[in-house]
Design an enzyme around this catalytic site. Structure first.
Site, PDB file in Angstrom:
ATOM      1  CB  CYS A  56      -0.859   0.042   1.271  1.00 62.66           C
ATOM      2  SG  CYS A  56      -2.195  -1.137   1.283  1.00 62.66           S
ATOM      3  CB  CYS A  60      -3.646   2.483   2.103  1.00 62.39           C
ATOM      4  SG  CYS A  60      -4.977   1.340   1.691  1.00 62.39           S
ATOM      5  CB  CYS A  87      -3.549  -1.998  -1.752  1.00 64.47           C
ATOM      6  SG  CYS A  87      -5.093  -1.410  -1.061  1.00 64.47           S
ATOM      7  CB  CYS A  90      -4.031   2.989  -1.551  1.00 61.06           C
ATOM      8  SG  CYS A  90      -2.851   1.649  -1.330  1.00 61.06           S
TER       9      CYS A  90
HETATM   10 ZN   LIG Z   1      -3.914   0.086   0.207  1.00 56.17          ZN
END
Ligand SMILES: [Zn+2]
Length: 378
Positions: A56, A60, A87, A90
């Site tokens: 991330c 995030c 992810c 994000c």
């Molecule tokens: Zn994330």
């Protein structure tokens, strides 16, 4: 370069009896940026979470990971070569949104709110100085919805506000809210005028239906729900036509534009349209005759990626000679995809007859069959 997070054993020196020992990750200033979801730290480093296999950006919005499972990486590429996936919230593998995008998107939101009818994507994008596709992505990233869905939600909110005004008919309210701003409003207003303010105010408690329009890969999707559950999922190209269709199907109901919480219901239905095999974890409010209910229940038993015929359904519900009535019941289905009437085809396998267009039926089936093959590794 990236060392494993040391555990308590690595702690040297003073024992602190009350506080648990701090992990090295927790002592790292980058962890503080993660805890603070600091946007300014975005791009300077990335962090991965061992238990989820995902990496991330510092900002995030996902739930804070246990620092025990966290590792830091200098670049997205480093996180990926260490075996982590980006992810999905994000999007750490995409360039970070530039400063100022949020101000531009906020400005677009104000434009949408002020407009009587939904502004065109190209117009909004030009105003923000971006290409339409870039603007669409930035808008969705920052607001969580597409510009079109945002405009639909705004109009729905306005309808609801107008509906509460004294002496307004539903038609007037819908029109005043800019929901039916096209010239076609006048051509189609006859059946909308069937609903008087009296009926609106007298509407039974169980007749209040919340609805909103969203976007999916098949076009617009209108989702409506009563207190008992989802009572309509309608597919089409024109949100206004879908709203009129809903009104026709529930002529005595009070239609209420969806609020923020209802947007989540729409999001779940959009998810169902994209992945019908995942099912819909929402209750349905299925309204129909006893025969229709039996047909629709039989449809719900057909797994995604499989098809059947009208006569098979007729046999399954114990009415083997009623294939034609089965076809009629399929056509009357108000809950697209969740009641998968698209999985019924002709005896020779050809795709025909779908309330929401044969092309949509074909695409739904192609997608489901493709997915089924993919999941089976074929
Ligand atoms: Zn994330």
């Amino acid at each position: 370069m990236t060392r494993k997070a040391t555990t308590h054993r690595g702690m040297n020196g003073v024992r602190t009896p009350r506080k648990p020992p701090q992990l090295s990750v927790e002592r790292d200033p980058r962890w503080a940026a993660v805890v603070a979801r600091d946007r300014k730290a975005d791009g300077t480093f990335f962090y991965s979470v061992k238990t989820t296999g995902v990496y991330c950006r510092p900002s995030c919005p996902s739930r804070l990971a246990n620092p025990r499972n966290v590792r830091f990486h200098g670049t997205a590429a480093a996180a990926e070569s260490a075996g982590f996936r980006p992810c999905r919230r994000c999007r750490p593998n995409r360039p970070p949104l530039e400063q100022g995008h949020s101000a531009l998107v906020a400005q677009s939101c104000r434009t949408i709110e002020a407009a009587g009818s939904a502004p065109r994507l190209a117009t909004l994008a030009a105003q923000a100085g971006m290409s339409p596709s870039h603007f669409h992505r930035v808008f969705k990233t920052l607001t969580g919805v597409t510009p079109r869905a945002y405009a639909a939600a705004q109009r729905a909110t306005r309808v609801r506000r107008e509906l509460t005004k004294e002496g307004r008919t539903v038609t007037e309210a819908i029109y005043a809210a800019g929901f039916n701003s096209g010239g076609r409003f006048y051509e189609s207003s006859d059946h909308l005028l069937g609903m008087t303010p009296t009926r609106y105010r007298a509407g039974g408690a169980d007749q209040e239906i919340h609805f909103a329009v969203g976007d999916c890969s098949l076009g617009s999707v209108l989702v409506a729900a009563s207190a008992r559950g989802v009572c309509a999922i309608l597919l089409g190209d024109d949100p206004n036509a879908l709203a009129r269709d809903l009104q026709d199907r529930f002529p005595h109901a009070t239609l209420v534009g969806g609020d923020a919480a209802f947007e989540q219901t729409v999001a779940r239905v959009v998810g169902l349209v994209e992945r019908p095999d995942m099912g819909l974890d929402l209750p349905l409010d299925v309204r129909g005759t006893a025969f229709q209910q039996r047909v629709w229940q039989a449809l719900r038993n057909i797994p995604a990626g499989q098809t059947t015929t009208y006569s098979e359904i007729a046999a399954r519900i114990g009415a083997p000679t009623a294939a034609r009535a089965v076809a009629t019941a399929c056509a009357a289905n108000p809950i697209a995809v969740a009641i998968p009437c698209h999985r019924v085809v002709r005896r020779d396998g050809s795709v025909s007859g779908y309330r929401w267009g044969v092309e949509r039926k074909r695409r739904l089936l192609d997608q489901e069959i493709g997915l089924r093959k993919l999941l089976r590794g074929q």
